[in-house]
Design an enzyme around this catalytic site. Structure first.
Site, PDB file in Angstrom:
ATOM      1  N   GLU A 333       0.847  -1.194   0.000  1.00 41.37           N
ATOM      2  CA  GLU A 333       0.000   0.000   0.000  1.00 41.37           C
ATOM      3  C   GLU A 333       0.884   1.245   0.000  1.00 41.37           C
ATOM      4  O   GLU A 333       1.760   1.392   0.866  1.00 41.37           O
ATOM      5  CB  GLU A 333      -0.886   0.038   1.246  1.00 41.37           C
ATOM      6  CG  GLU A 333      -2.087  -0.860   1.203  1.00 41.37           C
ATOM      7  CD  GLU A 333      -3.068  -0.568   2.344  1.00 41.37           C
ATOM      8  OE1 GLU A 333      -4.197  -1.082   2.281  1.00 41.37           O
ATOM      9  OE2 GLU A 333      -2.714   0.166   3.291  1.00 41.37           O
ATOM     10  N   CYS A 334       0.657   2.139  -0.932  1.00 43.25           N
ATOM     11  CA  CYS A 334       1.310   3.440  -0.983  1.00 43.25           C
ATOM     12  C   CYS A 334       2.833   3.295  -0.888  1.00 43.25           C
ATOM     13  O   CYS A 334       3.476   2.877  -1.840  1.00 43.25           O
ATOM     14  CB  CYS A 334       0.741   4.352   0.097  1.00 43.25           C
ATOM     15  SG  CYS A 334       1.011   6.108  -0.226  1.00 43.25           S
ATOM     16  N   GLY A 335       3.445   3.595   0.261  1.00 40.61           N
ATOM     17  CA  GLY A 335       4.886   3.442   0.381  1.00 40.61           C
ATOM     18  C   GLY A 335       5.347   2.022   0.113  1.00 40.61           C
ATOM     19  O   GLY A 335       6.410   1.803  -0.478  1.00 40.61           O
ATOM     20  N   TYR A 337       3.837  -0.030  -1.895  1.00 39.98           N
ATOM     21  CA  TYR A 337       3.679  -0.144  -3.352  1.00 39.98           C
ATOM     22  C   TYR A 337       4.916   0.397  -4.056  1.00 39.98           C
ATOM     23  O   TYR A 337       5.465  -0.235  -4.971  1.00 39.98           O
ATOM     24  CB  TYR A 337       2.429   0.626  -3.756  1.00 39.98           C
ATOM     25  CG  TYR A 337       2.098   0.712  -5.222  1.00 39.98           C
ATOM     26  CD1 TYR A 337       2.317  -0.343  -6.106  1.00 39.98           C
ATOM     27  CD2 TYR A 337       1.486   1.867  -5.734  1.00 39.98           C
ATOM     28  CE1 TYR A 337       1.970  -0.250  -7.446  1.00 39.98           C
ATOM     29  CE2 TYR A 337       1.133   1.970  -7.067  1.00 39.98           C
ATOM     30  CZ  TYR A 337       1.382   0.914  -7.920  1.00 39.98           C
ATOM     31  OH  TYR A 337       1.040   1.013  -9.246  1.00 39.98           O
ATOM     32  N   SER A 433      -0.901  -0.672  -4.750  1.00 38.84           N
ATOM     33  CA  SER A 433      -1.557   0.560  -5.189  1.00 38.84           C
ATOM     34  C   SER A 433      -1.325   1.637  -4.143  1.00 38.84           C
ATOM     35  O   SER A 433      -0.880   1.358  -3.031  1.00 38.84           O
ATOM     36  CB  SER A 433      -3.062   0.351  -5.393  1.00 38.84           C
ATOM     37  OG  SER A 433      -3.729   0.321  -4.152  1.00 38.84           O
TER      38      SER A 433
END
Length: 451
Positions: A333-335, A337, A433
């Protein structure tokens, strides 16, 4: 079946806007109440990773996010009831301005902090930044009264007051509104917690955290009538149905956890454990590998761009996770990703090689803000759910995407229903993502089940 439940006395700490001092008041109040031997349960309105970690440090209890746009009422009500058991008082910190939210409603509201106050009946204490004004503050407070049915403004805390005369002017003007002034905080620059681009520096990174929290508590106790504030708290009530049914992504979850990867919502960890999952922590920053016996490796958000050099050099972590991904799912997730991607360009323009499990390339050399609520429809079955499932959450990052060559993971929409171009990535058993998962929509949209 829904059942009625009483909640402990509580208060929502609200304000007209961000930057009014809600967090300063909340943290000082949590620690002050704890020092007085109150068992105090914190909550945070809306999606936020940073504040709840400080809440937990101040109160000695995990703080949970309550969000009316992304969370089914079943989940929100269960969190409120279960987390508040055997507590004396609840303090819920608002997000942005009290009535601020998105235009299109979500599960049981539009994301405003006032949704929680209205749903359970906890009164609101307004934190008013009165710097640069005096009697006008009463007009601001009056505007909050009766603005929304079911939201009770019970008292006011004045922040950034300049002098006793300033306090007297504001207090006398507020007396005509019927609102109680329970405190007046003078300007105090030394109490400001450090910040970075996503908000406050994480609690675990803040030097001398305990002494800072005690200083905040001293400040609050000196300038706020704590006993009067506690008297303003009222019991809440709600109807809830137990078992929010959040499925863990695996039976044994290898979860990255350190200063680079810390953004995972406490309610998800609580739900995963309640469903029988085992969470096994590992630290990429100290070059640890995920447990090879785990069913899935999960890299949450955080600040990998600040540690990109160390992550690029963590050869054991990188080789072990690449090996893990050959036969088991990996999600970021985010970081997380960005770390699963090919490379991160830091703020100075230097590129750092990441895992390469996905083709994503990101850069902080020229930042771009991306934020907002999201609905994410899964395009393929994976560890997050089945194809067609709709997940709810949010996005908040400053990374600029250079390339995303892989197949998308989601069909992504914002809070207005607009389809967004960035739907994450999937390659083999690896997915990722910028979307932060909070909850999921009911399986059957046209059934009697509701958000």
């Amino acid at each position: 079946m829904a059942e009625a439940s009483l909640l402990p006395p509580g208060l929502v700490i609200g304000a007209p806007r961000s930057g009014s001092g809600k967090t300063t008041v909340t943290l000082g109040l949590l620690r002050a109440l704890k020092r007085r031997d109150h068992v105090v349960q914190p909550f945070k309105c809306g999606p936020d990773y940073i504040d709840p970690a400080f809440h937990a440090a101040a109160a000695g209890r995990a703080s949970y996010n309550i969000d009316s746009w992304t969370m089914r009422w079943r989940l929100a009500s269960e969190l409120l009831v279960r987390a508040s058991e055997r507590t004396d008082i609840v303090i819920a910190e608002g997000l942005m301005g009290l009535f601020d939210g998105v235009m299109q409603p979500g599960c049981w509201g539009n994301g405003a902090s006032a949704d929680l106050a209205a749903a359970v009946g906890w009164p609101v204490v307004l934190v008013l930044d009165v710097s640069g004004q005096s009697q006008t503050a009463a007009a601001v407070a009056r505007g909050f009264q009766n603005f929304r049915s079911g939201v009770n403004i019970a008292g006011v805390i004045l922040n950034r007051v300049g002098s006793p005369r300033h306090v007297r002017f504001v207090t006398e003007a507020l007396s005509d509104t019927g609102l109680t002034v329970v405190g007046a905080l003078p300007r105090e620059a030394n109490l400001v917690l450090p910040e970075r681009h996503l908000g406050l520096v994480q609690a675990e990174e803040t030097s001398e955290l305990e002494s800072r929290l005690d200083t905040l508590a001293d400040f609050v106790e000196t300038h706020i009538d704590i006993d009067r504030l506690v008297q303003l708290a009222e019991p809440g009530s709600l109807k809830f149905a137990a078992d929010a049914n959040i499925r863990p992504p695996g039976q044994r979850i290898a979860l990255a956890r350190d200063a680079a990867f810390s953004f995972v919502y406490p309610h998800l960890l609580r739900a995963w454990r309640a469903a029988g999952a085992e969470i096994i922590l590992f630290s990429p920053l100290v070059d640890e590998a995920p447990d090879p016996a785990a069913d899935i490796a999960w890299l949450p958000g955080g600040y990998p761009e600040l540690y990109a050099g160390r992550l690029a050099a963590a050869q054991q972590f990188k080789s072990a996770l690449r090996k893990f991904a050959e036969s088991k799912p990996v999600h970021g997730e985010c970081g997380g990703y960005m770390t699963l991607g090919a490379g991160i360009v830091d703020a100075d323009g230097h590129r750092h090689e990441m895992l390469g499990l996905l083709g994503l390339e990101t850069s902080y050399a020229s930042r771009k803000l991306n934020l907002g609520y999201r609905k994410a429809e899964l395009l393929e079955t994976c560890a997050l759910g089945r194809a067609g499932d709709t997940l709810t959450g949010h996005e908040f990052h400053y990374a600029r995407i250079i390339s995303t060559p892989d197949a998308p993971l989601f069909k992504l929409q914002d809070s207005d229903g607009n389809v967004l171009s960035e739907g994450g990535s999937r390659r083999g058993l690896t997915t990722g993502s910028f979307f932060h998962l909070i909850d999921r929509e009911p399986q059957a949209r046209n059934s009697s089940s509701s958000c």
